[in-house]
Structure formats: C-alpha cells, structure tokens
Design a protein around this motif. Structure first.
Motif, PDB file in Angstrom:
ATOM      1  N   SER A 197      78.490  70.339  86.798  1.00 51.83           N
ATOM      2  CA  SER A 197      77.833  69.802  87.996  1.00 51.83           C
ATOM      3  C   SER A 197      78.874  69.487  89.063  1.00 51.83           C
ATOM      4  O   SER A 197      79.885  68.852  88.782  1.00 51.83           O
ATOM      5  CB  SER A 197      77.055  68.523  87.649  1.00 51.83           C
ATOM      6  OG  SER A 197      76.533  67.931  88.808  1.00 51.83           O
ATOM      7  N   TYR A 198      78.600  69.938  90.277  1.00 48.18           N
ATOM      8  CA  TYR A 198      79.497  69.652  91.391  1.00 48.18           C
ATOM      9  C   TYR A 198      79.042  68.430  92.182  1.00 48.18           C
ATOM     10  O   TYR A 198      79.776  67.926  93.016  1.00 48.18           O
ATOM     11  CB  TYR A 198      79.595  70.861  92.320  1.00 48.18           C
ATOM     12  CG  TYR A 198      80.486  71.951  91.791  1.00 48.18           C
ATOM     13  CD1 TYR A 198      81.825  72.017  92.140  1.00 48.18           C
ATOM     14  CD2 TYR A 198      79.984  72.909  90.906  1.00 48.18           C
ATOM     15  CE1 TYR A 198      82.658  73.013  91.647  1.00 48.18           C
ATOM     16  CE2 TYR A 198      80.809  73.909  90.408  1.00 48.18           C
ATOM     17  CZ  TYR A 198      82.138  73.959  90.777  1.00 48.18           C
ATOM     18  OH  TYR A 198      82.965  74.943  90.277  1.00 48.18           O
ATOM     19  N   PHE A 199      77.826  67.988  91.922  1.00 46.61           N
ATOM     20  CA  PHE A 199      77.312  66.868  92.693  1.00 46.61           C
ATOM     21  C   PHE A 199      76.704  65.798  91.776  1.00 46.61           C
ATOM     22  O   PHE A 199      77.410  65.003  91.213  1.00 46.61           O
ATOM     23  CB  PHE A 199      76.305  67.378  93.737  1.00 46.61           C
ATOM     24  CG  PHE A 199      76.915  68.312  94.735  1.00 46.61           C
ATOM     25  CD1 PHE A 199      77.733  67.819  95.754  1.00 46.61           C
ATOM     26  CD2 PHE A 199      76.722  69.677  94.637  1.00 46.61           C
ATOM     27  CE1 PHE A 199      78.328  68.670  96.677  1.00 46.61           C
ATOM     28  CE2 PHE A 199      77.321  70.545  95.546  1.00 46.61           C
ATOM     29  CZ  PHE A 199      78.120  70.049  96.564  1.00 46.61           C
ATOM     30  N   ASN A 200      75.402  65.821  91.584  1.00 48.00           N
ATOM     31  CA  ASN A 200      74.719  64.759  90.858  1.00 48.00           C
ATOM     32  C   ASN A 200      74.386  65.200  89.430  1.00 48.00           C
ATOM     33  O   ASN A 200      73.622  66.139  89.231  1.00 48.00           O
ATOM     34  CB  ASN A 200      73.431  64.374  91.613  1.00 48.00           C
ATOM     35  CG  ASN A 200      72.906  63.035  91.173  1.00 48.00           C
ATOM     36  OD1 ASN A 200      73.077  62.641  90.027  1.00 48.00           O
ATOM     37  ND2 ASN A 200      72.263  62.325  92.075  1.00 48.00           N
ATOM     38  N   VAL A 201      74.959  64.519  88.446  1.00 45.84           N
ATOM     39  CA  VAL A 201      74.708  64.850  87.048  1.00 45.84           C
ATOM     40  C   VAL A 201      73.235  64.684  86.697  1.00 45.84           C
ATOM     41  O   VAL A 201      72.666  65.478  85.938  1.00 45.84           O
ATOM     42  CB  VAL A 201      75.580  63.967  86.121  1.00 45.84           C
ATOM     43  CG1 VAL A 201      75.137  64.098  84.666  1.00 45.84           C
ATOM     44  CG2 VAL A 201      77.045  64.345  86.253  1.00 45.84           C
ATOM     45  N   THR A 202      72.592  63.666  87.251  1.00 44.55           N
ATOM     46  CA  THR A 202      71.182  63.416  86.920  1.00 44.55           C
ATOM     47  C   THR A 202      70.291  64.588  87.312  1.00 44.55           C
ATOM     48  O   THR A 202      69.357  64.942  86.590  1.00 44.55           O
ATOM     49  CB  THR A 202      70.670  62.143  87.624  1.00 44.55           C
ATOM     50  OG1 THR A 202      70.929  62.253  89.031  1.00 44.55           O
ATOM     51  CG2 THR A 202      71.350  60.912  87.091  1.00 44.55           C
ATOM     52  N   ASP A 203      70.583  65.208  88.444  1.00 41.04           N
ATOM     53  CA  ASP A 203      69.766  66.324  88.903  1.00 41.04           C
ATOM     54  C   ASP A 203      69.855  67.521  87.971  1.00 41.04           C
ATOM     55  O   ASP A 203      68.849  68.163  87.646  1.00 41.04           O
ATOM     56  CB  ASP A 203      70.171  66.743  90.321  1.00 41.04           C
ATOM     57  CG  ASP A 203      69.786  65.713  91.366  1.00 41.04           C
ATOM     58  OD1 ASP A 203      68.874  64.913  91.088  1.00 41.04           O
ATOM     59  OD2 ASP A 203      70.397  65.697  92.452  1.00 41.04           O
ATOM     60  N   ILE A 204      71.077  67.836  87.529  1.00 37.55           N
ATOM     61  CA  ILE A 204      71.235  68.995  86.660  1.00 37.55           C
ATOM     62  C   ILE A 204      70.620  68.747  85.282  1.00 37.55           C
ATOM     63  O   ILE A 204      70.084  69.653  84.648  1.00 37.55           O
ATOM     64  CB  ILE A 204      72.735  69.396  86.554  1.00 37.55           C
ATOM     65  CG1 ILE A 204      72.853  70.811  85.982  1.00 37.55           C
ATOM     66  CG2 ILE A 204      73.517  68.426  85.689  1.00 37.55           C
ATOM     67  CD1 ILE A 204      74.261  71.375  86.053  1.00 37.55           C
ATOM     68  N   LEU A 205      70.664  67.492  84.813  1.00 33.84           N
ATOM     69  CA  LEU A 205      70.027  67.156  83.543  1.00 33.84           C
ATOM     70  C   LEU A 205      68.505  67.245  83.652  1.00 33.84           C
ATOM     71  O   LEU A 205      67.831  67.738  82.741  1.00 33.84           O
ATOM     72  CB  LEU A 205      70.448  65.758  83.093  1.00 33.84           C
ATOM     73  CG  LEU A 205      71.912  65.595  82.656  1.00 33.84           C
ATOM     74  CD1 LEU A 205      72.228  64.141  82.369  1.00 33.84           C
ATOM     75  CD2 LEU A 205      72.222  66.459  81.440  1.00 33.84           C
ATOM     76  N   LYS A 206      67.981  66.763  84.753  1.00 36.24           N
ATOM     77  CA  LYS A 206      66.532  66.832  84.983  1.00 36.24           C
ATOM     78  C   LYS A 206      66.072  68.289  85.047  1.00 36.24           C
ATOM     79  O   LYS A 206      65.050  68.665  84.465  1.00 36.24           O
ATOM     80  CB  LYS A 206      66.164  66.100  86.277  1.00 36.24           C
ATOM     81  CG  LYS A 206      64.667  66.005  86.551  1.00 36.24           C
ATOM     82  CD  LYS A 206      64.413  65.121  87.754  1.00 36.24           C
ATOM     83  CE  LYS A 206      62.924  64.925  87.992  1.00 36.24           C
ATOM     84  NZ  LYS A 206      62.246  66.172  88.418  1.00 36.24           N
TER      85      LYS A 206
END
Length: 285
Positions: free
Chosen positions: A230-239
């Motif tokens: 992830s280059y930005f928000n870890v939560t977004d990629i997990l979601k």
C-alpha cells in the motif's frame, strides 16, 4: 472444545437477532458448547417510554419468544440458558461472559431492523473494548458455516493470538492470512531528495516485509497467505481485499482503541469493524 464451555449471545429486540441466534446455534453445535442467551432491558429508556408496562410480564414474554425460536431450531434445553435482565446491555454481556469464562461473545452490529445498513452502536464498541474473550460481530444472515475466512495481521503478538484462536475455533476452514505494509510514496522520495535510491529503497522495504510476514506465517503454521503493498491507506487496501475475496468472516486483532503502537490499533480496527460488510471476529488485548 468440550461440553462445559460457553458462548454468550447478546439478543436485542430486532428481527436480525433471529439470524444472530442461528449463527450462535450453528457454532454451538459444531463446537459442542453451551449457549447463554442474554437480553437486556435498558432501563434508561424503557421506563420512560413504557411507564405502565409490567417488567416481569415483559421478561416472561421475551423468554417465551426465545424458547419458541430455539425450539424451531431444534436445540435441546440442556444446550442453552436464557437470561432476561435489566441494566446496560454492554455491561451485562461483559459481566456474564466473565462469570461464565466464556470462550466467545456473539452480538449483532446493526441498530436497524435488518442487515441492510450494518451500523455500529455503542454496545458493540464497548463489548469489543472491554469483553474478556473474542467477540464475533454478526452482520449477515446465517446461510451456512463460514467458508471464506480472511485474517488481517500486523504481525503483532495480539494478532497472533487472534489468528491462533480462529484456527482452533474454525478448524474445518482454511484461513487465508493477509498482511499489508506501507511502501514509500513518491512524495516521501521527493521530500528527502532520494530519487536516485528509490528503486533500491522500495525493493529493500518489500523484501523486509516479505521476510517478516513469512516468519510470522510459519510460526502460526499458515501457508495460505498474501502480502499486500500500500502506498497510501492500509485500511482501504484491506477493505478492498475483503470485498474482492468475498470474505464471509474477517479476523482482527487489536491492541485496543487507546493504543497506537499497532497497525491494527484503534481507528484502523474500528474503521474495518464498521465498514466491512462481512462478519468480524475481534480479539482485543
């Protein structure tokens, strides 16, 4: 698990509680555990809205309704106990879970009449933070046993505990381990004037993340795994991963809402708890 172990189930006054009850029964039969069904009459609003209603009669009526539901699900009386009490829902659920040394708490997440909104309320948050055992948050109808379980990990000790619990509890299902690490962004590279070294730096970061992840997976004996960048928000990629894999259950380990040392701490875990559409198994330190 053996016959003496307990699962505490919080039952509210919504139609979705029927599905929560079905999930609880499915798990109790599979694990040979006894169910403690708790419905809490919240006196902070009950007496105000229904001043002339006899609380004793209400308790008897609720217990009768639950008995009928359980009879329809073909569960023996020796396999469950019903408690209708007055007080704060979260406090009572936590109290009985502690008294019974419960293996698991099961509650719902939404505050509406069905599973279309999947909203979170204060009860779910408080039980998640203060409960003595893992918490299963049911957001969907119980169609079958869990088949597609993802375990999100930050490689911490609490995450390891949560995944080992899930492996033991859902021992018939292959759990997929997911770890997301943050890669260096173009902004960071530019900020430190490190453009010449960006390829080497990013490669090294990725290799270190993979090595740590492989070591963690080996320790908990999981081979089905995936490393996300992830280059930005870890939560977004997990979601996105949970949605893309169509997970029916996600396992989260968190150091608690007041601890910022973990990648799955506070706001991150809370965000995933609230935004994921699947059921959540939460283990809080």
């Amino acid at each position: 698990m053996n016959n003496t172990e307990n699962i505490v189930v919080g039952i509210d006054a919504t139609t979705s509680s029927i599905e929560i009850l079905k999930r609880a029964i499915q798990l109790s039969k599979e694990k040979k555990a006894k169910l403690m069904l708790i419905h809490v009459i919240n006196q902070s609003w009950f007496k105000k809205l229904f001043p002339h209603v006899d609380t004793k009669e209400v308790k008897e009526e609720i217990e009768s309704k639950l008995e009928n539901l359980l009879e329809n699900e073909r569960i023996e009386k020796s396999e469950y106990q019903i408690k209708i009490v007055e007080g704060n829902p979260a406090d009572e659920i936590i109290k009985y879970a502690k008294e019974l040394k419960s293996k698991l708490i099961i509650i719902g997440a939404n505050s509406k009449e069905d599973f279309t909104t999947k909203l979170f309320g204060s009860t779910a948050h408080k039980v998640a933070q203060n409960g003595p055992c893992p918490l299963l948050i049911v957001k969907n109808s119980c169609q079958a046993e869990y088949k597609n379980i993802l375990a999100f990990t930050d490689l911490s000790d609490i995450s390891k505990e949560s995944i080992l619990f899930a492996k033991n509890f859902f021992d018939k299902t292959d759990i997929k381990l997911i770890h997301a690490y943050k890669q260096l962004t173009d902004f960071v590279i530019s900020f430190y004037n490190a453009s010449q070294d960006q390829y080497i730096a990013r490669k090294q970061l990725k290799e270190e993340a993979k090595e740590d992840f492989d070591t963690f997976a080996k320790e908990i004996e999981i081979t089905n795994k995936e490393l996300l960048e992830s280059y930005f928000n870890v939560t977004d990629i997990l979601k996105e991963k949970a949605e893309g894999e169509k997970a029916d259950l996600v396992v989260l380990g968190s150091a608690g809402v007041n601890n910022a040392t973990s990648a799955l701490h506070g706001s991150v875990a809370a965000y995933l708890m609230e935004t994921l559409d699947c059921d959540i198994l939460l283990f809080v330190e």
